[in-house]
Design an enzyme around this catalytic site. Structure first.
Site, short mmCIF file in Angstrom:
data_model
loop_
_atom_site.label_atom_id
_atom_site.label_comp_id
_atom_site.label_asym_id
_atom_site.label_seq_id
_atom_site.Cartn_x
_atom_site.Cartn_y
_atom_site.Cartn_z
N CYS A 68 0.72 -1.19 -0.04
CA CYS A 68 -0.03 0.07 -0.04
C CYS A 68 0.80 1.29 0.06
O CYS A 68 0.52 2.22 -0.68
CB CYS A 68 -0.90 -0.25 1.16
SG CYS A 68 -2.10 1.29 1.21
N ARG A 80 -3.80 5.00 4.84
CA ARG A 80 -4.16 4.22 3.75
C ARG A 80 -4.74 2.69 3.97
O ARG A 80 -5.14 1.94 3.11
CB ARG A 80 -2.66 4.03 2.71
CG ARG A 80 -2.34 5.24 2.42
CD ARG A 80 -0.97 5.30 1.64
NE ARG A 80 -0.79 4.73 0.16
CZ ARG A 80 -0.84 5.34 -0.70
NH1 ARG A 80 -1.00 6.85 -0.83
NH2 ARG A 80 -0.78 4.54 -1.92
N TRP A 114 -0.78 -3.81 2.35
CA TRP A 114 -2.08 -4.17 2.36
C TRP A 114 -2.37 -5.57 1.52
O TRP A 114 -2.18 -5.44 0.43
CB TRP A 114 -3.04 -3.18 1.97
CG TRP A 114 -4.30 -3.35 1.86
CD1 TRP A 114 -5.37 -3.27 3.14
CD2 TRP A 114 -5.50 -3.69 0.91
NE1 TRP A 114 -6.63 -3.60 2.72
CE2 TRP A 114 -6.78 -3.93 1.41
CE3 TRP A 114 -5.22 -3.95 -0.32
CZ2 TRP A 114 -7.80 -4.08 0.87
CZ3 TRP A 114 -6.46 -4.41 -1.21
CH2 TRP A 114 -7.70 -4.47 -0.68
N ASN A 152 4.35 -1.49 -4.59
CA ASN A 152 2.74 -1.23 -4.81
C ASN A 152 2.24 -1.87 -6.01
O ASN A 152 3.06 -1.52 -7.21
CB ASN A 152 2.72 0.08 -4.75
CG ASN A 152 2.59 0.54 -3.17
OD1 ASN A 152 2.94 -0.40 -2.29
ND2 ASN A 152 2.57 1.88 -2.93
N GLY A 153 1.18 -2.51 -6.25
CA GLY A 153 0.72 -2.87 -7.39
C GLY A 153 0.47 -4.28 -7.55
O GLY A 153 0.63 -5.10 -6.28
N GLU A 201 -24.84 6.79 0.75
CA GLU A 201 -23.37 7.05 1.18
C GLU A 201 -23.66 6.74 2.73
O GLU A 201 -22.43 6.41 3.37
CB GLU A 201 -23.13 8.48 0.88
CG GLU A 201 -21.93 9.21 1.35
CD GLU A 201 -20.74 8.37 0.92
OE1 GLU A 201 -19.74 8.62 1.77
OE2 GLU A 201 -20.59 7.77 0.23
N LYS A 235 -20.89 4.41 4.85
CA LYS A 235 -20.06 4.98 5.92
C LYS A 235 -20.29 3.97 7.16
O LYS A 235 -19.31 3.82 7.88
CB LYS A 235 -20.35 6.39 6.32
CG LYS A 235 -19.86 7.32 5.48
CD LYS A 235 -18.38 7.44 5.52
CE LYS A 235 -17.91 7.86 4.17
NZ LYS A 235 -17.85 7.08 3.00
N GLU A 262 -18.49 0.78 6.55
CA GLU A 262 -16.90 0.79 6.55
C GLU A 262 -16.23 0.99 8.02
O GLU A 262 -15.13 0.41 8.08
CB GLU A 262 -16.64 2.33 5.86
CG GLU A 262 -16.83 1.92 4.37
CD GLU A 262 -16.36 3.43 3.51
OE1 GLU A 262 -15.51 3.39 2.73
OE2 GLU A 262 -16.72 4.48 4.28
N HIS A 271 -41.44 -3.55 -2.47
CA HIS A 271 -41.04 -4.58 -3.34
C HIS A 271 -39.89 -5.46 -2.86
O HIS A 271 -39.37 -6.26 -3.70
CB HIS A 271 -40.40 -3.82 -4.57
CG HIS A 271 -41.30 -2.76 -5.15
ND1 HIS A 271 -42.59 -3.31 -5.90
CD2 HIS A 271 -41.62 -1.36 -5.41
CE1 HIS A 271 -43.32 -2.48 -6.32
NE2 HIS A 271 -42.66 -1.15 -5.85
N LYS A 331 -7.09 3.23 2.04
CA LYS A 331 -7.57 4.60 1.40
C LYS A 331 -7.50 4.76 -0.27
O LYS A 331 -8.34 5.10 -1.13
CB LYS A 331 -6.79 5.65 2.02
CG LYS A 331 -7.19 7.01 1.63
CD LYS A 331 -8.50 7.34 2.15
CE LYS A 331 -8.95 9.08 1.72
NZ LYS A 331 -10.27 9.10 2.16
#
Length: 607
Positions: free
Chosen positions: A2, A27, A72, A96-97, A480, A484, A487, A503, A602
């Site tokens: 990360c 992050r 991460w 990273n990646g 949203e 939150k 998260e 429904h 992040k």
């Protein structure tokens, strides 16, 4: 991924590495490590868990060059064995990646006698560099030879114990920048990691590789040609990423929203009209004749795009679609060269959004606009137009001020497009701009609800599920709010357009399922009231965020908080603020890691 920090200087750099990793903790990560050229060889330290444990292990360590990383997990479980740096012979690498061809490379390298001690894709890079050094003793050349074998995305920093005063870095797809300091040269995946050392940065382009020494640097592009990249002086300061008086970065950033909105809207000036050039010098040409708008984004940014769709179609009268960027390029879509493509990203490096943007451009849709918080980012560089939100650094993983400033930028886009299409009179435009400029004060008033929201949060702490409801342009705000809560509190939450209750979702409602409703005094309020009655009839407990004049009364099982004012078409910007506060205070009570929620990062720079 990360976070990467690297340094080579005329002084000890271990403190710089550790402090840089601390600045990158926002992050999200599961382990940390560093490797330094010290004494007669290389010293590698790794630790599962927090940077504080790595710092303890590194106490007293000194070296003039080193690389460091917070991981991460993508390939291999979170543990010390999989933590970076990874080594091969005298080479250490942080990365990273994602290396997409790592499995084939692993088989090939094992066939040539290389032993793997981790489950990561990164270890293949270390072995490739070490192997290249057998034929090419220059580290810079060896790294470039190794990266030519890689498929996928990477930002890497490499150190060799046989060349202890040099670091080599390279990038393709993942962000990497260089910092120019008085005592040396530094590299990181984020400017915030280096602000304690320098504010002068160079942003590497895709395909770039660079060798760093205490006395300078040398950069080559993908073709191997020497290049000079511009030096950018950051407007950020180290104080901007300090916690200050707040308990958590998320709390700090929620309360920074009035200032962030004021800074973002500063360029609107004091006049009654907004010039298209607020989106870039070529805005009139790029926007001229557009017939549709396509918004590409992920997560919170996609919710901002969904709100903007209501604005753009209602005010500007232009058909607008919002695509989840991670899905968009994997389906057959119909290209339209007269379509404006808007890419939204807080970091400007979101891998899925960047890939979706490139896919759209490859289909001939070159009218592009970046809406981003980082002016030097990849998405900004690849778009014809740009609107830079001025939220400042956002450290908390759960986005707050980036979201509200994105909404402000999208509303400005709406006004520009509406004016271009002849759908906005001068008086109406002037009224909208006055309302925009009042947003910071209106949000500041909404923040005064925090004590009452904290009281509500105590009733949520023992819940396992929640439903959020909204209608019209406030349905994305319900989405949203649910995101939150998920998260940072780990409570399962779902959002629905309130009319959809009957429904299916109504089957979930009982006394243990709190229902949170966004209830502004708009044209859909009476419809929403009927939906709320459906909840109460099934024994559901209602928590309603209403406007001051929404005419919804408290009763048994119906709890009401009134926002200070009704804000019309811009109401979504206000109504998201109490939902942010609710999630924050629920997480506080539950004792979760507010700023670094489990399993999340992040800046999502891999698919």
């Amino acid at each position: 991924m990360c976070g990467i920090v690297a340094a080579v200087a005329r002084e000890n750099i271990v403190d710089v590495l550790i402090e840089g990793l601390k600045k990158l903790e926002y992050r999200g990560y599961d382990s940390a490590g560093l490797a330094v050229a010290a004494g007669q060889g290389m010293r590698r330290l790794r630790a599962a868990g927090r940077v504080a444990e790595l710092e303890r292990r590194a106490e007293g360590l000194q070296a003039p060059a080193g690389i460091a990383h917070t991981r991460w997990a993508t390939h291999g479980v979170p543990c010390e064995r999989n933590a970076h740096p990874h080594v091969s012979g005298g080479v250490a690498v942080v990365h990273n990646g994602i290396i997409e061809n790592h499995e084939a490379l692993r088989v090939e390298l094992q066939g040539r006698g290389y032993a793997f001690s981790s489950d990561t894709d990164t270890e293949t890079i270390a072995h490739l560099v070490e192997e290249a050094l057998q034929d090419e003793p220059d580290l810079f050349a060896a790294v470039r030879r190794a990266t030519a074998r890689l498929a996928g995305a990477y930002a890497i920093a490499v150190i060799d114990e046989r060349d202890r005063r040099r670091i080599v870095v390279a990038r393709e797809g993942s962000p990497l920048l260089l910092g120019i300091g008085e005592q040396g040269v530094y590299a990181a995946s984020d400017a915030s990691a280096l602000l304690q050392t320098t504010r002068r940065f160079i942003y590497l382009e895709n395909g770039d590789a660079a060798q760093l020494t205490a006395d300078g640097l040398h950069i080559v592009d993908a073709a191997g040609q020497a290049v000079e990249r511009p030096v950018v002086v950051s407007e950020l300061s180290a104080d901007a990423v300090d916690l200050g008086q707040y308990r958590h970065y998320m709390q700090k950033e929620i309360f920074e929203q009035p200032a962030a909105l004021a800074d973002t809207l500063e360029m609107t000036g004091l006049g009654g009209r907004i010039a298209p050039e607020v989106l870039g010098a070529e805005a009139r040409e790029v926007l001229g004749g557009i017939r549709r708008i396509l918004i590409l984004a992920c997560g919170t940014s996609s919710h901002a795009g969904l709100v903007a769709r209501y604005w753009l179609e209602e005010i500007a009268g232009i058909p607008t679609s919002v695509e989840i960027a991670s899905e968009y390029r994997y389906r057959e879509s119909v290209a339209d060269p007269d379509q404006l493509v808007v890419a939204i990203s807080q970091s400007g490096e979101t891998a899925d959004t960047l890939a979706a943007l490139r896919h759209a451009k490859a289909q001939g849709m070159t009218r592009t606009l970046a809406l981003c918080n980082v002016p030097e980012s990849a998405i900004v560089r690849e778009c014809a137009l740009r609107f830079i939100t001025r939220a400042g650094p956002e450290i908390g993983v759960a986005s707050t001020k980036a979201f509200t400033t994105q909404l402000a930028g999208l509303f400005l886009l709406t006004l520009v497009v509406a004016a271009q299409r002849g759908r906005l009179g001068e008086q109406e435009e002037s009224r909208y701009l006055r309302e925009l400029r009042h947003l910071p004060a209106a949000v500041a008033d909404a923040l005064k609800l925090e004590p009452a929201i904290a009281d509500w949060a105590r009733r949520f702490a023992d819940k396992r599920h929640a439903i959020f409801l909204g209608r019209g342009r406030h349905f994305p705000i319900a989405l949203e709010g649910a995101l939150k809560l998920k998260e940072i509190s780990y409570i399962h939450a779902e959002a629905y357009a309130a009319g959809e209750l009957k429904h299916g979702p109504l089957a979930l409602v009982d006394r243990d399922m709190p229902v949170i409703a966004v209830a502004p005094n708009d044209s859909l309020l009476e419809k929403l009231k009927s939906n709320l009655q459906e909840v109460r009839a099934r024994g559901g407990e209602l928590y309603v965020f209403a406007d001051a004049d929404s005419r919804i009364e408290e009763s048994d099982g119906v709890h009401i908080l009134h926002l200070p004012e009704h804000y019309g078409v811009l109401s979504p910007v206000l109504h998201v603020v109490p939902l942010q506060l609710l999630s924050y205070h629920v997480a506080l009570i539950k004792g979760t890691d507010v700023d670094k929620p489990r399993n999340l990062a992040k800046s999502v720079t891999v698919e």
